[in-house]
Design an enzyme around this catalytic site. Structure first.
Site, PDB file in Angstrom:
ATOM      1  N   SER A   1      25.192  29.981  33.564  1.00  0.00           N
ATOM      2  CA  SER A   1      25.462  29.535  34.925  1.00  0.00           C
ATOM      3  C   SER A   1      26.742  28.724  34.970  1.00  0.00           C
ATOM      4  O   SER A   1      27.175  28.153  33.973  1.00  0.00           O
ATOM      5  CB  SER A   1      24.313  28.659  35.413  1.00  0.00           C
ATOM      6  OG  SER A   1      24.322  27.468  34.656  1.00  0.00           O
ATOM      7  N   LYS A   2      27.311  28.695  36.162  1.00  0.00           N
ATOM      8  CA  LYS A   2      28.543  27.953  36.405  1.00  0.00           C
ATOM      9  C   LYS A   2      28.399  26.489  36.039  1.00  0.00           C
ATOM     10  O   LYS A   2      29.355  25.846  35.644  1.00  0.00           O
ATOM     11  CB  LYS A   2      28.853  28.012  37.909  1.00  0.00           C
ATOM     12  CG  LYS A   2      29.956  28.943  38.274  1.00  0.00           C
ATOM     13  CD  LYS A   2      30.321  28.665  39.713  1.00  0.00           C
ATOM     14  CE  LYS A   2      30.885  29.912  40.335  1.00  0.00           C
ATOM     15  NZ  LYS A   2      31.026  29.824  41.752  1.00  0.00           N
TER      16      LYS A   2
END
Ligand code: GLU
Length: 473
Positions: free
Chosen positions: A251-252
């Site tokens: 994930s970012k």
């Protein structure tokens, strides 16, 4: 069989590293089999469309060296296909299924569907659609079709389960009871992902569907659609998820996920390709560095892992360092130029020498400015070790070297060791007492590269100039 694969992204923004890996596996497989890879933009969800996303995607692939085959209508440059330009095809095919009684219109409002879902959730029952509209008479359907918004749903057959072969996971089985009568055509006339994806894979002659594991649960629905159309099912291969180091889905929040971000950081495209290829696949030995051609000749779908692959930033930095060291110098010079923010000439021979030296000392291209600045400017006024320069022993050292270097033009980086010994013999200055002041004077720091390397980059004249500038009186 002529292998044909596709990469089929939705244009929702940047190219995700997971997308790059899926595209790469497709590319490697196609090239290793002498087949073709096409690019298909799955843009039927108008609400998720992002302006400029396709251009961004194409430019990322261009930089990464992944080229697609085939052009829609066989005209001009290759790819991509756009599903939004093929809406009639999906309608035509869904109508065939309705005529055969394999799909049906559904007029239920979203309010009814929401209420139904909530009721079933409270009763802890499956939230599948209750087939309310399947009991409508033909006349009711005809009348409503002309006057009410509706979707078309696939009638999931009553058989118990569906099994398909996946090259990565072998046989995979899903219970039909778990599969909803999925919507194929939405009320706005746009197809859902499932319908458009299957129709296109069939019409485009796709032989192998290689995609992320997140699509595994859609595959039984797709197979039921292939069966309904009486089309041959392609071979599936679902590649494992990419994970953060804590094993959560990449994930970012825990690091960059866009290919562009890595390129901006100074990761070389060649290194990113190599790194991404090894996320979920290996050739069966310890070898880790592969050019794209080596990847093509080594790649096989059978060696893709089933377990998730951790995206390890440190390993990527290490691999980038290896590429920085080992790619031909002219390539590294080209890759370096956009990263140089110093006001220097990047076209001359000195720049090549500087890069050839510095590429061994950095992991990211963005680190180059800090690494090379010493070879371009020589500002010692505010240096904390400045006092060392005016010490008597340093001054005699600098004068001795200026004389030696000026009198004898033949000193080379290779023979400079002899000058270092001569300095010891004649002035009794050696080790730290020689290297620290000398390096500070000609490079700008007491610690850093060895003296012959600095000499090699700057050349005799510049070394003499720099020494003269710190000689007092
Ligand atoms: N459009 C889907 C995506 O965004 C394609 C999945 C597939 O390859 O079938 O990834």
């Amino acid at each position: 069989m002529n292998v044909k694969v596709r990469f089929a992204p939705s244009p929702t923004g940047y190219l995700h590293v997971g997308g790059l890996r899926t595209a790469l596996y497709n590319y490697l497989y196609a090239k290793s089999e002498g087949g073709e890879i096409i690019l298909r933009i799955e843009d039927t969800d108008q609400s998720r469309k992002v302006e400029g996303a396709v251009e961004q995607l194409m430019s990322a692939f261009d930089v990464m060296g992944i080229n697609f085959d085939e052009s829609p209508n066989n005209e001009g440059d290759c790819g991509p296909y756009f599903q939004s330009q093929r809406l009639n095809l999906y309608k035509k095919h869904v109508n065939e299924l309705v005529d055969k009684g394999l799909a049906y219109p559904c007029f239920c409002s979203s309010e009814r569907l929401d209420k139904l879902r909530k009721e079933k959730q409270t009763q802890k029952l499956s939230t599948k659609y209750d087939r309310h509209c399947l009991s409508l008479s033909k006349d009711e359907i005809d009348e409503k079709c002309n006057s009410e918004p509706h979707v078309i749903r696939l009638k999931i057959p009553d058989s118990e389960s569906i099994t398909f072969n996946d090259t990565v996971r072998n046989n995979v089985t899903f219970n039909n009871a778990e599969i909803d009568d999925q919507v194929l055509l939405k009320s706005d006339g746009f197809p859902t992902y499932h319908l458009a994806n299957v129709v296109d894979d069939y019409l485009m002659g796709v032989t192998h569907v290689i995609r992320g594991e997140e699509w595994l649960s859609s595959t039984p629905k797709h197979i039921l659609l292939y069966n309904a159309f009486e089309w041959d099912v392609p071979q599936f291969a679902h590649v494992p998820l990419l994970l953060n180091p804590d094993k959560s889905k990449l994930s970012k929040r825990q690091g960059d996920v866009a290919v562009e971000d890595y390129l901006k950081k100074g990761i070389l495209p060649e290194a990113l390709i190599n790194f991404v290829a090894l996320l979920g696949w290996n050739p069966g030995d310890d070898c880790e560095i592969f050019s794209i051609d080596e990847l093509i000749s080594e790649f096989s779908l059978e060696r893709i892992h089933t377990s998730g692959a951790v995206f390890n930033q440190e390993k990527l930095a290490w691999m980038n360092g290896e590429y920085l060291k080992n790619l031909p110098l002219n390539k590294i010079v080209i890759h370096s130029k956009p990263f140089i923010t110093l006001d220097i000439n990047t076209e001359d021979e000195k720049f090549n020498r500087v890069i050839d030296f510095s590429r061994n000392r950095v992991s990211y291209l963005t680190e180059l400015n800090d690494e090379i600045k010493y070879f371009y400017s020589h500002q010692l006024e505010n240096h904390s070790d400045k006092a060392l320069l005016s010490e008597a022993s340093s001054q005699s050292l600098f004068k001795f070297w200026v004389t030696e270097l000026s009198e004898n033009e033949t000193w080379t980086p290779e023979t400079l060791k002899a000058l270092i010994s001569k300095t010891n013999d004649e002035l009794g200055i050696k080790g730290k007492n020689l290297f620290f002041p000398m390096r500070l004077a000609i490079y700008g720091e007491c610690k850093g590269p060895d003296i012959p390397s600095i000499y090699n980059i700057l050349g005799r004249d510049e070394i003499i100039n720099r020494l003269n500038s710190v000689i007092i009186g």
